[in-house]
Structure formats: structure tokens, C-alpha cells
Design an enzyme around this catalytic site. Structure first.
Site, PDB file in Angstrom:
ATOM      1  N   ASP A  62      -1.526  15.257   2.827  1.00 33.95           N
ATOM      2  CA  ASP A  62      -1.430  14.675   1.481  1.00 33.95           C
ATOM      3  C   ASP A  62      -2.655  15.103   0.682  1.00 33.95           C
ATOM      4  O   ASP A  62      -3.780  15.026   1.173  1.00 33.95           O
ATOM      5  CB  ASP A  62      -1.386  13.139   1.603  1.00 33.95           C
ATOM      6  CG  ASP A  62      -1.433  12.459   0.246  1.00 33.95           C
ATOM      7  OD1 ASP A  62      -1.835  11.278   0.196  1.00 33.95           O
ATOM      8  OD2 ASP A  62      -1.070  13.116  -0.752  1.00 33.95           O
ATOM      9  N   ASN A  64      -3.077  14.084  -2.753  1.00 34.36           N
ATOM     10  CA  ASN A  64      -3.382  13.241  -3.925  1.00 34.36           C
ATOM     11  C   ASN A  64      -3.417  11.745  -3.594  1.00 34.36           C
ATOM     12  O   ASN A  64      -3.251  10.904  -4.482  1.00 34.36           O
ATOM     13  CB  ASN A  64      -2.336  13.497  -5.023  1.00 34.36           C
ATOM     14  CG  ASN A  64      -0.948  13.083  -4.541  1.00 34.36           C
ATOM     15  OD1 ASN A  64      -0.759  12.801  -3.353  1.00 34.36           O
ATOM     16  ND2 ASN A  64      -0.001  13.070  -5.472  1.00 34.36           N
ATOM     17  N   ASP A  66      -1.411   9.603  -2.216  1.00 33.73           N
ATOM     18  CA  ASP A  66      -0.280   8.656  -2.319  1.00 33.73           C
ATOM     19  C   ASP A  66       0.360   8.413  -0.948  1.00 33.73           C
ATOM     20  O   ASP A  66       1.396   7.775  -0.857  1.00 33.73           O
ATOM     21  CB  ASP A  66       0.774   9.184  -3.315  1.00 33.73           C
ATOM     22  CG  ASP A  66       1.415  10.479  -2.838  1.00 33.73           C
ATOM     23  OD1 ASP A  66       2.345  10.973  -3.531  1.00 33.73           O
ATOM     24  OD2 ASP A  66       0.987  11.018  -1.785  1.00 33.73           O
ATOM     25  N   ASP A  70       2.277  16.848   0.796  1.00 32.00           N
ATOM     26  CA  ASP A  70       2.744  17.624  -0.357  1.00 32.00           C
ATOM     27  C   ASP A  70       2.338  19.086  -0.226  1.00 32.00           C
ATOM     28  O   ASP A  70       1.627  19.463   0.713  1.00 32.00           O
ATOM     29  CB  ASP A  70       2.197  17.008  -1.658  1.00 32.00           C
ATOM     30  CG  ASP A  70       0.698  16.742  -1.556  1.00 32.00           C
ATOM     31  OD1 ASP A  70       0.277  15.599  -1.803  1.00 32.00           O
ATOM     32  OD2 ASP A  70      -0.035  17.696  -1.201  1.00 32.00           O
ATOM     33  N   ASP A 247      20.480  24.795   8.064  1.00 30.31           N
ATOM     34  CA  ASP A 247      20.796  23.478   8.596  1.00 30.31           C
ATOM     35  C   ASP A 247      22.274  23.385   8.979  1.00 30.31           C
ATOM     36  O   ASP A 247      23.150  23.756   8.201  1.00 30.31           O
ATOM     37  CB  ASP A 247      20.469  22.441   7.522  1.00 30.31           C
ATOM     38  CG  ASP A 247      20.497  21.023   8.061  1.00 30.31           C
ATOM     39  OD1 ASP A 247      21.273  20.206   7.535  1.00 30.31           O
ATOM     40  OD2 ASP A 247      19.765  20.761   9.030  1.00 30.31           O
ATOM     41  N   GLU A 301      20.712  26.592  12.711  1.00 32.31           N
ATOM     42  CA  GLU A 301      20.634  25.404  13.579  1.00 32.31           C
ATOM     43  C   GLU A 301      22.047  25.181  14.088  1.00 32.31           C
ATOM     44  O   GLU A 301      22.910  24.722  13.353  1.00 32.31           O
ATOM     45  CB  GLU A 301      20.136  24.194  12.818  1.00 32.31           C
ATOM     46  CG  GLU A 301      19.896  23.001  13.735  1.00 32.31           C
ATOM     47  CD  GLU A 301      20.156  21.666  13.089  1.00 32.31           C
ATOM     48  OE1 GLU A 301      19.642  20.667  13.607  1.00 32.31           O
ATOM     49  OE2 GLU A 301      20.856  21.620  12.058  1.00 32.31           O
TER      50      GLU A 301
HETATM   51  O1  TEU Z   1      20.145  18.110  12.147  1.00 31.51           O
HETATM   52  C1  TEU Z   1      21.368  18.180  12.772  1.00 31.51           C
HETATM   53  C2  TEU Z   1      21.217  17.624  14.102  1.00 31.51           C
HETATM   54  O2  TEU Z   1      21.301  18.309  15.057  1.00 31.51           O
HETATM   55  C3  TEU Z   1      20.710  16.265  14.177  1.00 31.51           C
HETATM   56  O3  TEU Z   1      21.465  15.469  13.431  1.00 31.51           O
HETATM   57  C4  TEU Z   1      20.687  15.770  15.571  1.00 31.51           C
HETATM   58  O4  TEU Z   1      21.883  15.867  16.166  1.00 31.51           O
HETATM   59  C5  TEU Z   1      20.325  14.369  15.643  1.00 31.51           C
HETATM   60  O5  TEU Z   1      19.558  14.014  14.647  1.00 31.51           O
HETATM   61  C6  TEU Z   1      19.628  14.104  16.947  1.00 31.51           C
HETATM   62  O6  TEU Z   1      19.075  12.862  16.958  1.00 31.51           O
HETATM   63  C7  TEU Z   1      19.995  18.659  10.875  1.00 31.51           C
HETATM   64  C8  TEU Z   1      18.571  18.397  10.418  1.00 31.51           C
HETATM   65  O7  TEU Z   1      17.692  19.044  11.292  1.00 31.51           O
HETATM   66  C9  TEU Z   1      18.383  16.898  10.434  1.00 31.51           C
HETATM   67  O8  TEU Z   1      17.055  16.540  10.152  1.00 31.51           O
HETATM   68  C10 TEU Z   1      19.314  16.298   9.402  1.00 31.51           C
HETATM   69  O9  TEU Z   1      19.248  14.922   9.501  1.00 31.51           O
HETATM   70  C11 TEU Z   1      20.754  16.752   9.645  1.00 31.51           C
HETATM   71  O10 TEU Z   1      20.886  18.123   9.968  1.00 31.51           O
HETATM   72  C12 TEU Z   1      21.546  16.585   8.392  1.00 31.51           C
HETATM   73  O11 TEU Z   1      21.073  17.471   7.403  1.00 31.51           O
HETATM   74 CA    CA Z   2       0.927  13.357  -1.814  1.00 35.78          CA
END
Ligand code: TEU
Ligand code: CA
Length: 600
Positions: A62, A64, A66, A70, A247, A301
Site C-alpha cells: 500500500d 497511500n 488506506d 495499489d 481465468d 487456468e
Molecule cells: O479460480 C477458479 C478456480 O479454480 C477457483 O474457483 C477454485 O476452484 C476455488 O476457488 C478453490 O477454492 C479463478 C480465479 O483464480 C479465482 O480467484 C476466482 O474466484 C474465480 O476464477 C472466478 O473468477
Molecule cells: Ca492503497
């Protein structure tokens, strides 16, 4: 390197003097790299030789006061990362978001989250990263957006709104008994508990959300949606960003017909949602229309994708992604949402299967922690005072000598541990709170059992603020508090203390990264587990031509006199986490949690 890409790069280099034209930074000099020449059958690429460091911006630094991390805070710590030796920074989402899921719910893909700063702060951070010859990949969260994104605000307003088909709307099944008068269109569960369908009174239809209610899924079957995504990718690539972590990318193409899941499929909905009919078409299109035009790195992912399915996504002759995160290893200690004990041979077997399944055209990743999983040393090591440092170093040894691009998570280079959560109010994560409502408040699970399990596997364990020094709030913020409580062990475990101690996890990790940078065998070498069934020893070789390396790790707390298979007598000890000098013998006297790297 492919002629088109080489020509493009020379074009970029040609124009790099023109302000605003992005230029990707040169790769760390790999001694074995000869232009166009394969190394052990692999095409040399900067993202195969890179060590990646993941930053969770809300918890890194951080600037600033808060109490929220950031972008200026990140920029102020880039020297720390440069000295650690990392090549690529993966930045978890920094985009405008109402933070229902801490940024993984994006309201505006071309705007920086207000709490994190302004676009100028992003540009400054990127410029400083490049000046230090590092690279930046950002998080592409396009399976879903925030429900506050203007596309969704339009889409939910009326059935004939031009944005209606940007999302997945379906009529419910009439049921006068239900509060809405309908039941959801099918039995799809959300990953964050409850149904994956939300009834929207404005048009009396349901929209699909595989994650939170505030994370409606985008309809990738709509070419306009794909066009939007490709344009926003170009927006950031033209700024000079070096690639994307994508993601939950395998679930963008929804199953045909959206029929109910069978009882079997309901046990693993991620698998049922993944690999839809057009997933490969859309990834190939993304590559053809965007990625192939830049010198970038992509990592998907890939929840729901099996190891056997992996080559279809990453084989470099298919022009989709460069690599994916496979979750078998990181979830070896999990049964669904439940924590379970794990055995070393199970983990070792995964790496042998990867070596068998992924050939020279299918590159791999190596990771055991991120912002969705508990802390590395607490999950796979021993975070007790006696063994925290040795086992954190042992795990770093494994991550940085296995085959595939290694991904380190912020704080693991310090040996940061899980947090001593007490009550449900100590947690921030929507996944934890939704499951608490769904399982504890409905008396399916006792509060005690639920919290006992959550303390082990909660994502919040990884999200506590980075511990920079022993000053209040661990030097994460100058403010009175942080958005999530700092781990009370920050007075012992922090970067300042680690940097001042030559025998620290930080410096050992630095040595490992330097070793990987100058040792092509640890990047492109073949992997062979010498003793797969041994219950506590992980011993493997990495071989590239005449270069042979042996990595030996004792995962137990007990000392052992370990006889190397085949009477191997490694002559040269390259690195050891407990100061050993033993070499030239086939019997290694290993202390608990000891790790060694030999050249033979
Ligand atoms: O995560 C997908 C995922 O694999 C997770 O949801 C996982 O299965 C679970 O959290 C295990 O506890 C991605 C991102 O990395 C995650 O941070 C997001 O919450 C999710 O997609 C939705 O965007
Ligand atoms: Ca901050």
C-alpha cells in the site's frame, strides 16, 4: 522463431524509437540458445526460461495508507523483485471492479480499479518493469464480467436490448410453489454454492453465473462478445503488456443444450462445464486474431481439463495457448472442498505422468500455490518454527528444478504461513462466506467442522498482506489497519529480516533462480524420478545432453541415510538448503526437510 514473428519483432524494434510503440524486453541470456536451433527438441522461448512471480495487488504493498495495496506500491517494490531474479510478473486483476470477488468481477476492462490507482500509475509500473528487463502478464477474466459492467446493465434491462445476447439468459421452469414462480432452467451448481442461475425480475428470466451472482457468464457463442474480448486484449498488448493469465478459460464454451448434469457430473461440475463444443475454436480464433501478432506469453487456468486433454490446448502446432495450470498437484491434499492428508508418492506420480503426457510441443507449468490456495509451506511443508525455513527452501528447490515454467506466489519466497483464523468473521472470501451460509446455517455441517476445514484450505490464507518488515502492519501500510489482517507472525517472518540473513529462504530462492537461469538442463532437460515409490524421498534427474543434475529432497522431519538408486555417486554439490558439503558418495545422510542439487 517463426519467420512471421521474427519479421514482426524486427518491425517493432525498427519502430521502437517512436514514443508509444510498445517494445517487449529482451529475454535473459540463455547460454544454450542458438537462433532457430532446438534444444533437446524444444523450441527455445523466453517464457519457457522465465521464472514467474504472482502479485495479488490488494495485498502486496500500500502506498497511500488506506490499508489496500495499489500499483504505486508495486512500483516501489520492483527492485526487490528484480534482486530476487524473477523474469515475469503475473498481476492478478487490477481492473475497475466492485470487488464481489476481489477483482475477478470486472466492471470496466480498460480502467484501473480506483483503489489501485490511475492508468498513469499502471503505465509507470509497466515502464519500470521493462527498465529492469522484467515482463508483465495481466489477468484476463472474460468467462464472466461484473453484473455492474455496462454490457450487463444493458443486457438485463430488456429482452430485445442489443446486449441481451452478450450473456446467457433462459426462461425458468414454471413452479407456482417457488418464490419466483419458476425453478432454474437446469440443475447447474455454482462454484460459490447454490444454483448457477439467478432469476432477474426485470425480464422474469434467469441468467447463468458459474461463480457469484455478481459474476454473470459472458456468451462466447456471440461473435460480438468475442470481438469485444479481442479488442480489449489488443488495448493492453498495445500498451506493452507481455501476455495473459487466462481465468477459467476452459469453461467459456457452454455445453450444448444446457441439459441437467447427471449425479456423476454433479460430483465434479468443473469437468462438466469445461471443454465445451467450441472451446478450441475460440482459442484458435483468439490466437489467430490477437496473440499471433505479438511476442507474448499465455497461460490458461484450466480447471476441469485433464492432463490427457492438455496437449490439445497447448501443443504449439495447434496455435491456442502456450501453457496451462493443471490442478492435480496443488489439489493432491484436497477432496473437493475438504482438506485431506496426502502421500509423497501420489505427488511424485503426477510429475512423472506430466513428463510422459507432455512432449516437446506441449510446455508445462509448475506451481503449488496461488491466490486461490493456502500457503505453500503450510500445505506441502511444515510451518512449525523448527522446520518452516528448511521446508520452505525444500519446496522452492522442487518448484525451481522441475520441468515447466515455475510460478512463485508473493510471500512464499519469505516462507509466509497460513493465518490463525478463529471465527467466520475473520474471513473475507466470498467462496468461504457463501459456503458457510449454504452448509453451516442450514445445519448440514457443524460450525466447528466447517471452520476447522476452512482454516486449512481457505484462499484467505494466501491473501493476508505481504510482510515487508517488523514495523506495525508489517510495513504493508502506514495506515492503522489493513483490508485483511496481517499475520501476527510478521515480527519474525518478513522481507527485511530475510534480506539481512544470508541463510534465509529469500536468499536461497535467489540462488535457485540464478542457478536455473544459467543451467539449460533445469529448463529443457528430461525429467526422471529415480525412486517413485519411496515414501519420503523425492529424487529425480534433469538431463540435457552431457549435463546431468540430481535433485534429492527429504520430505520427512526425520534424518535418513539414503542410498541413491543405481549406486549413483554425484561428484559436485551445487546447492544445499542446510549447508551440507557431502558429495562423491552414493549414501546421502539427509537431515529432516533437507534438499540438495548435484551435478554429475
Ligand atoms: O479460480 C477458479 C478456480 O479454480 C477457483 O474457483 C477454485 O476452484 C476455488 O476457488 C478453490 O477454492 C479463478 C480465479 O483464480 C479465482 O480467484 C476466482 O474466484 C474465480 O476464477 C472466478 O473468477
Ligand atoms: Ca492503497
Amino acid at each position: 522463431m517463426r519467420p512471421v514473428r521474427a519479421f514482426l519483432i524486427s518491425l517493432v524494434l525498427l519502430f521502437s524509437t517512436v514514443p508509444g510503440v510498445a517494445q517487449n524486453s529482451p529475454s535473459p541470456a540463455n547460454p544454450a540458445r542458438v537462433e532457430g536451433k532446438l534444444i533437446n527438441g524444444y523450441e527455445p522461448m523466453w517464457w519457457k526460461e522465465a521464472v514467474v512471480y504472482q502479485i495479488y495487488p490488494r495485498s502486496f504493498k500500500d502506498s497511500n495508507g488506506d490499508g489496500i495495496g495499489d500499483l504505486k506500491g508495486i512500483t516501489s517494490k520492483l527492485d526487490y523483485l528484480h534482486q530476487l531474479g524473477v523474469d515475469v510478473i503475473w498481476l492478478s486483476p487490477h481492473f475497475d471492479s466492485p470487488n464481489a470477488d476481489n477483482g475477478y468481477d470486472i466492471r470496466d476492462y480498460r480502467k484501473v480499479m480506483t483503489e489501485f490507482g490511475a492508468m498513469a500509475d499502471f503505465d509507470q509500473m509497466l515502464a519500470v518493469i521493462k527498465k529492469r528487463h522484467m515482463r508483465l502478464i495481466i489477468d484476463l477474466v472474460v468467462n464472466h464480467s461484473s453484473d455492474e459492467h455496462k454490457w450487463f446493465v444493458e443486457s438485463r434491462s430488456s429482452k430485445d436490448n442489443p446486449y441481451r445476447d452478450y450473456y446467457i439468459w433462459r426462461p425458468g421452469k414454471p413452479n407456482p410453489a417457488s418464490p419466483t414462480g419458476f425453478d432454474p432452467p437446469n440443475n447447474y451448481p455454482s462454484f460459490f454454492s447454490g444454483s448457477a442461475w439467478q432469476f432477474d425480475p426485470a425480464t422474469s428470466e434467469y441468467y447463468l453465473h458459474y461463480f457469484a451472482v455478481k459474476q454473470p457468464d459472458l456468451n462466447w457463442d456471440n461473435p460480438k462478445v468475442r470481438g469485444e474480448v479481442f479488442d480489449l486484449m489488443k488495448f493492453w498488448l498495445d500498451k506493452g503488456v507481455d501476455g495473459f493469465r487466462m481465468d477459467v478459460i476452459p469453461i467459456i464454451s457452454k455445453p450444448a443444450g444446457l441439459r441437467d448434469l447427471t449425479a456423476d457430473e454433479l460430483k465434479n461440475p468443473g469437468k462438466a462445464y469445461a471443454n465445451g463444443p467450441h472451446m478450441h475454436d475460440y482459442l484458435e480464433e483468439m490466437n489467430r486474431r490477437v496473440l499471433s501478432k505479438y511476442d507474448v506469453m499465455t497461460v490458461g487456468e484450466a480447471m476441469g481439463i485433464s492432463l490427457e486433454q492438455t496437449p490439445q490446448m497447448v501443443d504449439d502446432r495447434r496455435h491456442e495457448l502456450n501453457m496451462i495450470f493443471n490442478f492435480d498437484a496443488v489439489r493432491v491434499n484436497r477432496d473437493g472442498r475438504l482438506w485431506k492428508s496426502w502421500a509423497l508418492p501420489d505427488l511424485k506420480a503426477i510429475y512423472t505422468k506430466h513428463a510422459e503426457e507432455l512432449d516437446v510441443h506441449s510446455w508445462d507449468t509448475v506451481f503449488l500455490s496461488n491466490h486461490d490456495n493456502p500457503r505453500l509451506v503450510s500445505s506441502f511443508g511444515d510451518d512449525s518454527p523448527a522446520f518452516r525455513v528448511p521446508s520452505a527452501k525444500l519446496l522452492a528447490t522442487m518448484l525451481l528444478t522441475l520441468r515447466g515454467t515455475p510460478f512463485l506466489y508473493q510471500g512464499d519466497e519469505l516462507g509466509m504461513t497460513n493465518y490463525p483464523f478463529k471465527t467466520i468473521d475473520d474471513f473475507n472470501d466470498i467462496e468461504a462466506h457463501n459456503a458457510y451460509k449454504a452448509e453451516v446455517l442450514t445445519h448440514k455441517v457443524s460450525e466447528e467442522d466447517y471452520l476447522a476445514n476452512l482454516r486449512h484450505m481457505s484462499r484467505d490464507n494466501a491473501r493476508t498482506p505481504m510482510q515487508w518488515d517488523a514495523s506495525p502492519q508489517a510495513g504493508f501500510t502506514t495506515g492503522p489497519s489493513s483490508w485483511l489482517a496481517v499475520n501476527p507472525n510478521y515480527t519474525q517472518i518478513n522481507a527485511a529480516q530475510e534480506i539481512s540473513d544470508p541463510a534465509s529462504v529469500y536468499h536461497y530462492t535467489q540462488h535457485l533462480i540464478a542457478l536455473r537461469h544459467k543451467t539449460p538442463a533445469l529448463v529443457y532437460g528430461d525429467f526422471k524420478d529415480l525412486d517413485p515409490r519411496h515414501p519420503t524421498i523425492f529424487a529425480y534427474t534433469r538431463t540435457l545432453g552431457a549435463d546431468h543434475y540430481l535433485v534429492v529432497m527429504n520430505f520427512s522431519a526425520n534424518s535418513i541415510a539414503y542410498s541413491l538408486p543405481g549406486g549413483l555417486q554425484p561428484a559436485k554439490l551445487v546447492l544445499a538448503n542446510l549447508g551440507s558439503t557431502e558429495a562423491g558418495t552414493s549414501t546421502l545422510h539427509l537431515q529432516g526437510r533437507e534438499a540438495r542439487v548435484y551435478k554429475f
